[in-house]
Design a protein around this motif. Sequence first.
Motif, PDB file in Angstrom:
ATOM      1  N   TYR A   1     -17.475  -6.266 -42.697  1.00 24.77           N
ATOM      2  CA  TYR A   1     -16.132  -5.930 -42.240  1.00 24.77           C
ATOM      3  C   TYR A   1     -15.951  -6.290 -40.765  1.00 24.77           C
ATOM      4  O   TYR A   1     -16.909  -6.324 -39.986  1.00 24.77           O
ATOM      5  CB  TYR A   1     -15.825  -4.442 -42.454  1.00 24.77           C
ATOM      6  N   ILE A   2     -14.710  -6.561 -40.402  1.00 27.33           N
ATOM      7  CA  ILE A   2     -14.282  -6.746 -39.017  1.00 27.33           C
ATOM      8  C   ILE A   2     -12.948  -6.037 -38.889  1.00 27.33           C
ATOM      9  O   ILE A   2     -12.050  -6.263 -39.707  1.00 27.33           O
ATOM     10  CB  ILE A   2     -14.089  -8.224 -38.649  1.00 27.33           C
ATOM     11  N   GLY A   3     -12.790  -5.180 -37.906  1.00 24.71           N
ATOM     12  CA  GLY A   3     -11.511  -4.504 -37.781  1.00 24.71           C
ATOM     13  C   GLY A   3     -11.477  -3.526 -36.629  1.00 24.71           C
ATOM     14  O   GLY A   3     -12.208  -3.657 -35.656  1.00 24.71           O
ATOM     15  N   TYR A   4     -10.646  -2.509 -36.764  1.00 27.92           N
ATOM     16  CA  TYR A   4     -10.472  -1.563 -35.670  1.00 27.92           C
ATOM     17  C   TYR A   4      -9.845  -0.270 -36.174  1.00 27.92           C
ATOM     18  O   TYR A   4      -9.186  -0.226 -37.225  1.00 27.92           O
ATOM     19  CB  TYR A   4      -9.578  -2.145 -34.574  1.00 27.92           C
ATOM     20  N   CYS A   5     -10.062   0.796 -35.419  1.00 27.16           N
ATOM     21  CA  CYS A   5      -9.378   2.063 -35.624  1.00 27.16           C
ATOM     22  C   CYS A   5      -8.243   2.155 -34.612  1.00 27.16           C
ATOM     23  O   CYS A   5      -8.373   1.715 -33.469  1.00 27.16           O
ATOM     24  CB  CYS A   5     -10.338   3.240 -35.428  1.00 27.16           C
TER      25      CYS A   5
ATOM     26  N   LEU B   1      -7.262   2.826 -40.130  1.00 26.45           N
ATOM     27  CA  LEU B   1      -8.304   1.819 -39.994  1.00 26.45           C
ATOM     28  C   LEU B   1      -7.809   0.516 -40.589  1.00 26.45           C
ATOM     29  O   LEU B   1      -7.315   0.481 -41.718  1.00 26.45           O
ATOM     30  CB  LEU B   1      -9.564   2.281 -40.737  1.00 26.45           C
ATOM     31  N   HIS B   2      -7.906  -0.571 -39.831  1.00 26.74           N
ATOM     32  CA  HIS B   2      -7.610  -1.920 -40.326  1.00 26.74           C
ATOM     33  C   HIS B   2      -8.928  -2.685 -40.387  1.00 26.74           C
ATOM     34  O   HIS B   2      -9.641  -2.774 -39.383  1.00 26.74           O
ATOM     35  CB  HIS B   2      -6.669  -2.673 -39.376  1.00 26.74           C
ATOM     36  N   ILE B   3      -9.257  -3.260 -41.539  1.00 24.53           N
ATOM     37  CA  ILE B   3     -10.478  -4.062 -41.636  1.00 24.53           C
ATOM     38  C   ILE B   3     -10.270  -5.260 -42.546  1.00 24.53           C
ATOM     39  O   ILE B   3      -9.484  -5.226 -43.492  1.00 24.53           O
ATOM     40  CB  ILE B   3     -11.689  -3.248 -42.157  1.00 24.53           C
ATOM     41  N   VAL B   4     -10.981  -6.336 -42.223  1.00 27.56           N
ATOM     42  CA  VAL B   4     -11.068  -7.501 -43.095  1.00 27.56           C
ATOM     43  C   VAL B   4     -12.274  -7.283 -44.004  1.00 27.56           C
ATOM     44  O   VAL B   4     -13.376  -7.004 -43.512  1.00 27.56           O
ATOM     45  CB  VAL B   4     -11.252  -8.798 -42.284  1.00 27.56           C
TER      46      VAL B   4
ATOM     47  N   LEU C   1     -12.558  -1.511 -31.719  1.00 28.50           N
ATOM     48  CA  LEU C   1     -13.062  -2.619 -32.525  1.00 28.50           C
ATOM     49  C   LEU C   1     -14.351  -2.225 -33.232  1.00 28.50           C
ATOM     50  O   LEU C   1     -15.237  -1.620 -32.648  1.00 28.50           O
ATOM     51  CB  LEU C   1     -13.302  -3.842 -31.641  1.00 28.50           C
ATOM     52  N   ARG C   2     -14.454  -2.603 -34.522  1.00 32.36           N
ATOM     53  CA  ARG C   2     -15.636  -2.300 -35.315  1.00 32.36           C
ATOM     54  C   ARG C   2     -16.030  -3.548 -36.095  1.00 32.36           C
ATOM     55  O   ARG C   2     -15.179  -4.232 -36.665  1.00 32.36           O
ATOM     56  CB  ARG C   2     -15.351  -1.164 -36.303  1.00 32.36           C
ATOM     57  N   THR C   3     -17.327  -3.839 -36.130  1.00 33.40           N
ATOM     58  CA  THR C   3     -17.848  -4.940 -36.935  1.00 33.40           C
ATOM     59  C   THR C   3     -19.160  -4.507 -37.567  1.00 33.40           C
ATOM     60  O   THR C   3     -19.921  -3.745 -36.970  1.00 33.40           O
ATOM     61  CB  THR C   3     -18.098  -6.210 -36.096  1.00 33.40           C
ATOM     62  N   SER C   4     -19.429  -5.001 -38.777  1.00 32.63           N
ATOM     63  CA  SER C   4     -20.713  -4.694 -39.413  1.00 32.63           C
ATOM     64  C   SER C   4     -21.809  -5.550 -38.798  1.00 32.63           C
ATOM     65  O   SER C   4     -21.547  -6.630 -38.248  1.00 32.63           O
ATOM     66  CB  SER C   4     -20.621  -4.932 -40.918  1.00 32.63           C
ATOM     67  N   ARG C   5     -23.039  -5.092 -38.905  1.00 28.44           N
ATOM     68  CA  ARG C   5     -24.161  -5.789 -38.285  1.00 28.44           C
ATOM     69  C   ARG C   5     -24.640  -6.987 -39.099  1.00 28.44           C
ATOM     70  O   ARG C   5     -25.419  -7.798 -38.586  1.00 28.44           O
ATOM     71  CB  ARG C   5     -25.327  -4.820 -38.086  1.00 28.44           C
TER      72      ARG C   5
END
Length: 251
Positions: free
Chosen positions: A108-112, A123-126, A173-177
């Motif tokens: 995932y790539i996105g943000y709160c 939360l918005h995520i791809v 911003l949030r991204t998975s590892r």
Amino acid sequence: MYIYKCEVKSGPMLEIKYYKSLRKRNKKNIARNFNQAKTNEKQALANRIRGEQHTQRLILCNFTKGDWFARFSAPKGEFTEEQFEKIVNNFFKRIKRRAEKIGVQFKYIGYCECGKLGKNWHLHIVIEDCIREIATECWQWKNGINFTPLYQDGNFADLAKYIRKDVCGKKRLRTSRNLTKPEVTVVEGKKREFKKLEKGEALPVPDGYYFYKDDMWVNDFTGASYHFVFMQLTATRRLTNNEPKTNQRNE
């Protein structure tokens, strides 16, 4: 002054950059003669552009047409940022556990983000298409889910700008590892090639690609740099007799 050629491969996108540097790349123990810090405005602009480019590359490396840009909101709840972050973390853990059971990865790539009035955290995520059903089942507010299909029109550049916008404000911003990173290759550039670019000559289009766009920018200390973007040819797009083999740059 040193000249470098940088190639960045991000899924179907290939970027070629030519630039000059005052220091030799990877050479250690070289003292700087003076501080070449940019102004706050220029540094902020450079950081924003780098952030958007990095996010676009990550999207292209990991997602494609048919995947989703999803919104998961808590329409009937009022939470602090810390509380909503805990909800999202637990949400991700549930998705990851279920995804592992069927042998797929959760990327995932996105943000709160919070609404303008300080309410309605969301939360918005791809995400990939294979995760859509799992994520829907794991989110507790079923009336707070919305999916928008991804299209590669613009190579996800607009989506990257949207994701990166105001990341220092209410967005987190949030991204998975486990995201696949772009392939970056940097070699010393040839003076002859750089001089051709300075004269406005076209850069040959690599085999299997078509020209998408180019940019030129000027650094206060190193002068002009050149950035070319190419996209892979697909079964639905092939070069015709009317499409040039090289791009034409406008001075």
